[in-house]
Design a protein around this motif. Structure first.
Motif, PDB file in Angstrom:
ATOM      1  N   ASN A   2       0.908 -16.978  -1.382  1.00  0.00           N
ATOM      2  CA  ASN A   2       0.629 -17.464  -0.031  1.00  0.00           C
ATOM      3  C   ASN A   2       1.935 -17.328   0.745  1.00  0.00           C
ATOM      4  O   ASN A   2       2.934 -17.974   0.413  1.00  0.00           O
ATOM      5  N   LEU A   3       1.954 -16.490   1.774  1.00  0.00           N
ATOM      6  CA  LEU A   3       3.198 -16.208   2.481  1.00  0.00           C
ATOM      7  C   LEU A   3       3.730 -17.395   3.273  1.00  0.00           C
ATOM      8  O   LEU A   3       4.841 -17.327   3.810  1.00  0.00           O
ATOM      9  N   ASP A   4       2.978 -18.498   3.329  1.00  0.00           N
ATOM     10  CA  ASP A   4       3.567 -19.741   3.837  1.00  0.00           C
ATOM     11  C   ASP A   4       4.639 -20.261   2.881  1.00  0.00           C
ATOM     12  O   ASP A   4       5.520 -21.016   3.275  1.00  0.00           O
ATOM     13  N   ASP A   5       4.538 -19.861   1.616  1.00  0.00           N
ATOM     14  CA  ASP A   5       5.496 -20.257   0.582  1.00  0.00           C
ATOM     15  C   ASP A   5       5.797 -19.024  -0.268  1.00  0.00           C
ATOM     16  O   ASP A   5       5.353 -18.911  -1.411  1.00  0.00           O
ATOM     17  N   PRO A   6       6.547 -18.068   0.295  1.00  0.00           N
ATOM     18  CA  PRO A   6       6.634 -16.738  -0.300  1.00  0.00           C
ATOM     19  C   PRO A   6       7.457 -16.640  -1.573  1.00  0.00           C
ATOM     20  O   PRO A   6       7.406 -15.619  -2.264  1.00  0.00           O
ATOM     21  N   GLY A   7       8.212 -17.673  -1.911  1.00  0.00           N
ATOM     22  CA  GLY A   7       9.128 -17.595  -3.047  1.00  0.00           C
ATOM     23  C   GLY A   7       8.511 -17.872  -4.400  1.00  0.00           C
ATOM     24  O   GLY A   7       9.221 -17.846  -5.414  1.00  0.00           O
ATOM     25  N   VAL A  36      -1.474  -6.600   1.130  1.00  0.00           N
ATOM     26  CA  VAL A  36      -1.253  -7.814   1.922  1.00  0.00           C
ATOM     27  C   VAL A  36      -2.241  -7.839   3.075  1.00  0.00           C
ATOM     28  O   VAL A  36      -2.588  -6.799   3.650  1.00  0.00           O
ATOM     29  N   LYS A  37      -2.738  -9.039   3.386  1.00  0.00           N
ATOM     30  CA  LYS A  37      -3.560  -9.266   4.564  1.00  0.00           C
ATOM     31  C   LYS A  37      -3.249 -10.652   5.083  1.00  0.00           C
ATOM     32  O   LYS A  37      -3.421 -11.646   4.370  1.00  0.00           O
ATOM     33  N   ASP A  38      -2.768 -10.739   6.310  1.00  0.00           N
ATOM     34  CA  ASP A  38      -2.359 -12.023   6.895  1.00  0.00           C
ATOM     35  C   ASP A  38      -1.371 -12.717   5.953  1.00  0.00           C
ATOM     36  O   ASP A  38      -0.328 -12.155   5.668  1.00  0.00           O
ATOM     37  N   LYS A  39      -1.723 -13.886   5.438  1.00  0.00           N
ATOM     38  CA  LYS A  39      -0.800 -14.628   4.569  1.00  0.00           C
ATOM     39  C   LYS A  39      -1.073 -14.425   3.076  1.00  0.00           C
ATOM     40  O   LYS A  39      -0.457 -15.062   2.230  1.00  0.00           O
ATOM     41  N   LEU A  40      -1.992 -13.511   2.766  1.00  0.00           N
ATOM     42  CA  LEU A  40      -2.341 -13.241   1.375  1.00  0.00           C
ATOM     43  C   LEU A  40      -1.616 -11.995   0.876  1.00  0.00           C
ATOM     44  O   LEU A  40      -1.772 -10.907   1.431  1.00  0.00           O
ATOM     45  N   LEU A  41      -0.826 -12.156  -0.180  1.00  0.00           N
ATOM     46  CA  LEU A  41      -0.151 -11.050  -0.847  1.00  0.00           C
ATOM     47  C   LEU A  41      -0.628 -11.016  -2.293  1.00  0.00           C
ATOM     48  O   LEU A  41      -0.561 -12.029  -2.999  1.00  0.00           O
ATOM     49  N   VAL A  42      -1.139  -9.863  -2.733  1.00  0.00           N
ATOM     50  CA  VAL A  42      -1.675  -9.712  -4.086  1.00  0.00           C
ATOM     51  C   VAL A  42      -0.867  -8.644  -4.810  1.00  0.00           C
ATOM     52  O   VAL A  42      -0.697  -7.530  -4.301  1.00  0.00           O
TER      53      VAL A  42
END
Length: 357
Positions: free
Chosen positions: A188-193, A170-176
């Motif tokens: 995109n952790l703005d829309d994590p679901g 994870v980095k900022d709002k990016l989760l891979v």
């Protein structure tokens, strides 16, 4: 596009790094080391291992470190991470649980904070907008990732993946999230679901490691085939995607020995990155200039994990059995240690970029 990344630079004497100043951490784990993680606010290193523990070392006052805390588990631990404030450490592993040690509260007992139906392969603290609390995300061989609000015992959300989770960053709002069968899921952790994007790895064999770009606009990925790639998230940057060969022995008797890439770490200041593998070597790379910055001689055993400290002045790597040849090849004489490499700027500073848009 595939190439032998860094081949032109390898002909220069300056590309060969020196191991002479690498220092061994005192009192290492008693079995293979699975993960390394540095505190974001201090030179404190968390280490998870197959001896059922997460250990925490203070490397502030002495280069060989002092053990300051530990967490016990029922079986091998596969992951560890620090909270953003440097107060909490999480460990997770094959007992299907994740435990949290709150160093800020002065407590010595770890509390269970997550559970899955199969071993947990990876765990990371994440900042989810509007969550009003730091959250933990865990990835498991039960083919799910789960988000945990540490104030409650049930997951805040869960996403089913295509296959078992093998690696995550994870980095900022990016989760891979990388899984078996070479799937890669981007959140995109703005829309994590939900998954923002799903793709298959550009590499042809099993994924072993992922690491997000410092700019949070892409990621590096490494596999068991001695190959690494960097991949941008947005289609407009797809012309910058590239894969390259590394961690391969020279041709001998018409045979090339190919080694697994076990760890990739991104330098927190310069955004260059490291690879480390079963061949016992580590290398620093510049993805934008498309060259190898430094390569280091073999260290006497497989490198199973790596991490830069928060300001990028220390590169830590674990020399321990990585199980790539199975249980029968392990033995008590195999090295099991954590090394600290003092990083100088010229080793990791990017060269003039050749990136074009």
């Amino acid at each position: 596009m595939a190439s032998l990344f860094g081949k032109p630079a390898a002909t220069g004497s300056g590309v060969i790094g020196d191991l002479a100043k690498d220092v061994q951490l005192a009192s290492p784990p008693e079995d293979s080391i699975s993960a390394l993680s540095w505190s974001p606010v201090a030179n404190h290193l968390a280490v998870s291992s197959w001896d059922n523990k997460v250990r925490i070392y203070d490397v502030t006052s002495t280069p060989t470190g002092n053990g300051v805390a530990a967490m016990d588990f029922a079986s091998p631990v596969l992951a560890c991470d620090w909270s953003k404030d440097g107060q909490k450490v999480v460990g997770a592993g094959s007992d299907k649980t994740a435990k949290l040690l709150d160093l800020g509260s002065g407590g010595s007992a770890a509390q269970q904070v997550a559970a899955h139906d199969a071993p947990i392969r990876t765990a990371r603290f994440v900042d989810v907008p509007n969550s009003n609390s730091a959250m933990l995300v865990t990835g498991s061989w039960d083919k799910t990732i789960k988000y945990w609000d540490l104030r409650t015992s049930t997951p805040a959300a869960s996403i089913t993946c295509q296959e078992r989770v093998y690696a995550m960053d994870v980095k900022d709002k990016l989760l891979v999230i990388a899984t078996a069968d070479r799937y890669v899921n981007v959140v995109n952790l703005d829309d994590p679901g939900k998954f923002f994007k799903t793709m298959q790895s550009p590499l042809k064999h099993q994924t072993r490691a992922v690491s997000c770009f410092k700019e949070a606009n892409g990621f590096m990925i490494g596999s068991i085939e001695g190959r690494c790639a960097f991949q941008y998230i947005n289609e407009k940057d797809s012309n910058l995607n590239m894969s390259f060969k590394c961690h391969r022995d020279p041709l001998v008797n018409n045979t090339i020995t190919i080694w697994s890439i076990n760890a990739i770490s991104t330098h927190p200041v310069f955004g260059t990155f490291s690879t480390a593998g079963s061949d016992g070597t580590y290398h620093f790379w510049d993805k934008d200039a498309r060259c190898r910055l430094k390569g280091y001689p073999a260290v006497g055993g497989s490198i199973s994990a790596s991490a830069f400290n928060s300001d990028g002045t220390i590169f830590s790597y674990a020399v321990s059995y990585d199980w790539h040849k199975g249980y029968a090849t392990n033995n008590p004489q195999y090295p099991n240690k954590i090394m600290l490499h003092p990083v100088i700027e010229e080793e990791v500073k990017p060269k003039a970029s050749v990136k074009k848009r």
